[in-house]
Scaffold this active site. Structure first.
Site, PDB file in Angstrom:
ATOM      1  CG  HIS A 158      -2.276   0.635   0.944  1.00  0.00           C
ATOM      2  ND1 HIS A 158      -2.441   1.726   0.107  1.00  0.00           N
ATOM      3  CD2 HIS A 158      -3.513   0.337   1.393  1.00  0.00           C
ATOM      4  CE1 HIS A 158      -3.726   2.069   0.072  1.00  0.00           C
ATOM      5  NE2 HIS A 158      -4.388   1.243   0.829  1.00  0.00           N
ATOM      6  CB  THR A 170      -6.610   8.478   1.108  1.00  0.00           C
ATOM      7  OG1 THR A 170      -5.627   8.332   2.142  1.00  0.00           O
ATOM      8  CG2 THR A 170      -6.453   7.402   0.064  1.00  0.00           C
TER       9      THR A 170
END
Length: 608
Positions: A322, A449
């Site tokens: 990630h 994000t």
């Protein structure tokens, strides 16, 4: 560019998120600390952050701190960071054969990579008004507008180009373990694929000297050769090391390099991607989730940017590291690979593998292991087995309605799902706790994000009415409470997507204070701050024609990891948990909450 929010807005939003989690005394204390921070050290840090951001217009203010957050984390990437997304089966069932699907998906992945590197991949665009902008005419016109102003042309028709700076890390990339902070490594010159089967490592070139892809029939021949190799599984499978604590793994990797494995590791790290071929079929969706989320570490390399996993019955999924990127980039890749491999498959069930000498083309990697490395692998395996044994995965499909009905009733489908998670937790544990929903900020340059905070005073009030006070409320009052939640959640989502959340801003200010060697401001030492960032309910959603389901591990030991999708006429939830929480019961409570919400929206009276 990603905007740095105003400090006063951040503090207001932060306090709004704290309100449902604290009692009056706690909230008063937190409010005092927040306002003192806003007037004092917080203001100074904010001004420094803005100045720094103005000097670095090529990137975003979150880029540095966010990469550091991931790469400095010492917990294993397995379950703590790596999520999975599994593909839908090929609509033509005879194409779901392991060899055929592995060949077709590998070819489609290479096609994607070549299209991207040649600069021909269609830009990722968010269409607010698809009838106007998602058309051939618009594409034709915008193609001839210089890139310096083409984004402006797109804005005119409400089309927003998304940041694609993460995409180059999809291929030939690996996260390398280093003491204190890992490194991302990319070698775009490498031409080979890494294939794992039965714990053995194989590599073969999929691109020739001229930069062209190998014929699909040759790729098929090499994969067939690997699938028919009877070599026993290694006694000490190296893959387990990638599931270790990062410092432990960094030291073992150094040992591996010093022990004459440099060339073999280089092949693993620079490979285009990792293809894991599992020797068993999938029993059910829970088994599918376990296989794609962790599987058997002997047959995985969790540090690769992504691993394409294909089981004996042709079930496919992706597990990705990630730190380099977010779901948006991986989802685009998955959508394209699914579409290409199902609509224009490179080989068919009738295709014959090329008659090539695979024993020369395919190289099996051998690793030289000393006693310390063998002991390290054994210990990593013990930890892996214990962790995986403690992980529960459960799921439900709610079939009584979905997006269509909710839109008819003018409520946000995402807001309803999030309300159900709040209601369910209140029903099960009689508490409102810190909740995290991930929201992409790819509408901005180098955006990553932002956090949506779905637990609000509105969801708390609504949940309490449904769980504890049904007799006191009419159906109409309950409907109004749901609408309130929907409106507020819609506002939070819009703010987050526009870079106007509070989490990343506060996180960056904290990083800035620490990087300047300042004592940690009192605001960050507030137990309420720590509690808000101990995300007991961590959620993420995706809907795609290519994806069957997605999921991830809980982010804290006493938490739930909730992957969910709201489809037209059903809602799916995939929940992970450790022994501190009961995921199965939580899902039953989610189901009951969804049932109650849908019944109320349909105007039915519900009983407690």
């Amino acid at each position: 560019r990603l905007p740095v929010p105003k400090l006063e807005d951040t503090i207001t939003r932060y306090l709004n998120a704290q309100k449902p989690l604290l009692n009056d005394d706690q909230f008063r204390k937190t409010e005092e600390l927040a306002h003192a921070f806003e007037r004092g050290i917080g203001r100074e840090l904010h001004e420094q952050l803005v100045a720094q951001d103005n000097q670095n217009k090529h990137t975003s203010y979150i880029t540095g701190p966010w990469f550091d957050m991931y790469l400095k984390a010492r917990e294993p990437v397995l379950l703590n960071f790596n999520p999975f997304m599994s593909f839908n089966p090929d609509p033509k069932s005879e194409y779901n054969d392991q060899l055929i699907r592995a060949t077709n998906m590998t070819v489609s992945a290479i096609r994607f990579m070549k299209t991207f590197r040649a600069g021909y991949l269609e830009p990722e665009v968010f269409h607010l008004n698809p009838e106007k902008s998602d058309t051939e005419l618009f594409k034709k016109i915008i193609r001839f507008v210089p890139s310096s102003i083409s984004w402006f042309g797109a804005y005119m028709v409400n089309a927003y180009p998304l940041d694609m700076s993460q995409y180059f890390r999809l291929f030939n990339s690996t996260r390398l373990p280093k003491l204190n902070k890992d490194e991302l490594y990319t070698d775009e010159k490498a031409k080979h694929l890494l294939v794992l089967r039965n714990g053995n490592f194989y590599v073969f070139d999929v691109i020739d000297r001229d930069g062209n892809m190998l014929k699909p029939s040759e790729i098929q021949a090499h994969l067939k050769y690997i699938l028919s190799d009877n070599s026993p599984a290694p006694a000490f499978p190296l893959g387990y090391l990638t599931s270790e604590n990062r410092d432990t793994w960094a030291l073992l990797r150094k040992n591996l390099l010093d022990n004459g494995n440099e060339e073999a590791l280089q092949k693993v790290d620079s490979a285009m991607f990792c293809l894991s071929l599992d020797d068993f079929p999938i029993k059910d969706l829970v088994h599918l989730s376990h296989t794609m989320l962790h599987g058997d570490a002997a047959n995985r390399w969790y540090d690769k940017s992504f691993t394409l996993i294909i089981t004996k019955d042709g079930t496919a999924g992706i597990n990705f590291e990630h730190s380099w990127g977010d779901g948006v980039a991986v989802l685009r890749f998955q959508n394209e690979v699914f579409k290409d491999s199902t609509k224009t498959p490179a080989i068919s069930p009738q295709s014959q593998p090329a008659s090539v000498d695979s024993s020369r083309a395919v190289q099996k990697l051998d690793f030289k292991l000393n006693d310390a490395l063998k002991a390290g692998i054994t210990e990593a395996k013990q930890k892996f087995d214990a962790t995986v044994k403690s992980l529960s995965l459960n799921m439900i499909q709610f079939q009584e309605g979905g997006k269509e009905l909710l839109k008819q009733k003018k409520v946000s489908p995402d807001a309803v799902a999030q309300l159900a998670f709040q209601m369910a937790f209140l029903r099960q544990y009689d508490q409102t706790v810190a909740t995290y929903e991930s929201c992409s900020t790819a509408a901005f340059k180098h955006g990553r994000t932002e956090t949506i905070r779905p637990a609000s005073v509105h969801t708390k009030k609504c949940s309490e009415a449904f769980v504890k006070g049904l007799s006191k409320h009419s159906t109409e009052e309950l409907q109004n409470l749901i609408v309130e939640c929907s409106k507020y959640h819609g506002r939070l989502t819009k703010e987050a997507a526009m870079g106007q959340g509070f989490d990343r801003h506060l996180f960056s200010l904290r990083c800035l204070a620490l990087s300047k060697g300042l004592p940690l401001p009192e605001f960050y030492q507030d137990p309420a701050y720590a509690r808000l960032n101990h995300n007991i309910i961590s959620t993420s959603t995706l809907v795609s024609p290519a994806v069957q389901l997605g999921g991830f591990g809980p982010v804290v030991s006493d938490g739930f990891g909730v992957g969910y999708q709201v489809q037209d006429d059903w809602i799916g939830c995939n929940v992970s948990s450790y022994p501190a929480r009961n995921g199965k019961e939580y899902l039953q409570c989610i189901y009951k909450s969804l049932e109650d919400i849908f019944n109320v929206l349909k105007g039915k009276k519900i009983g407690s």
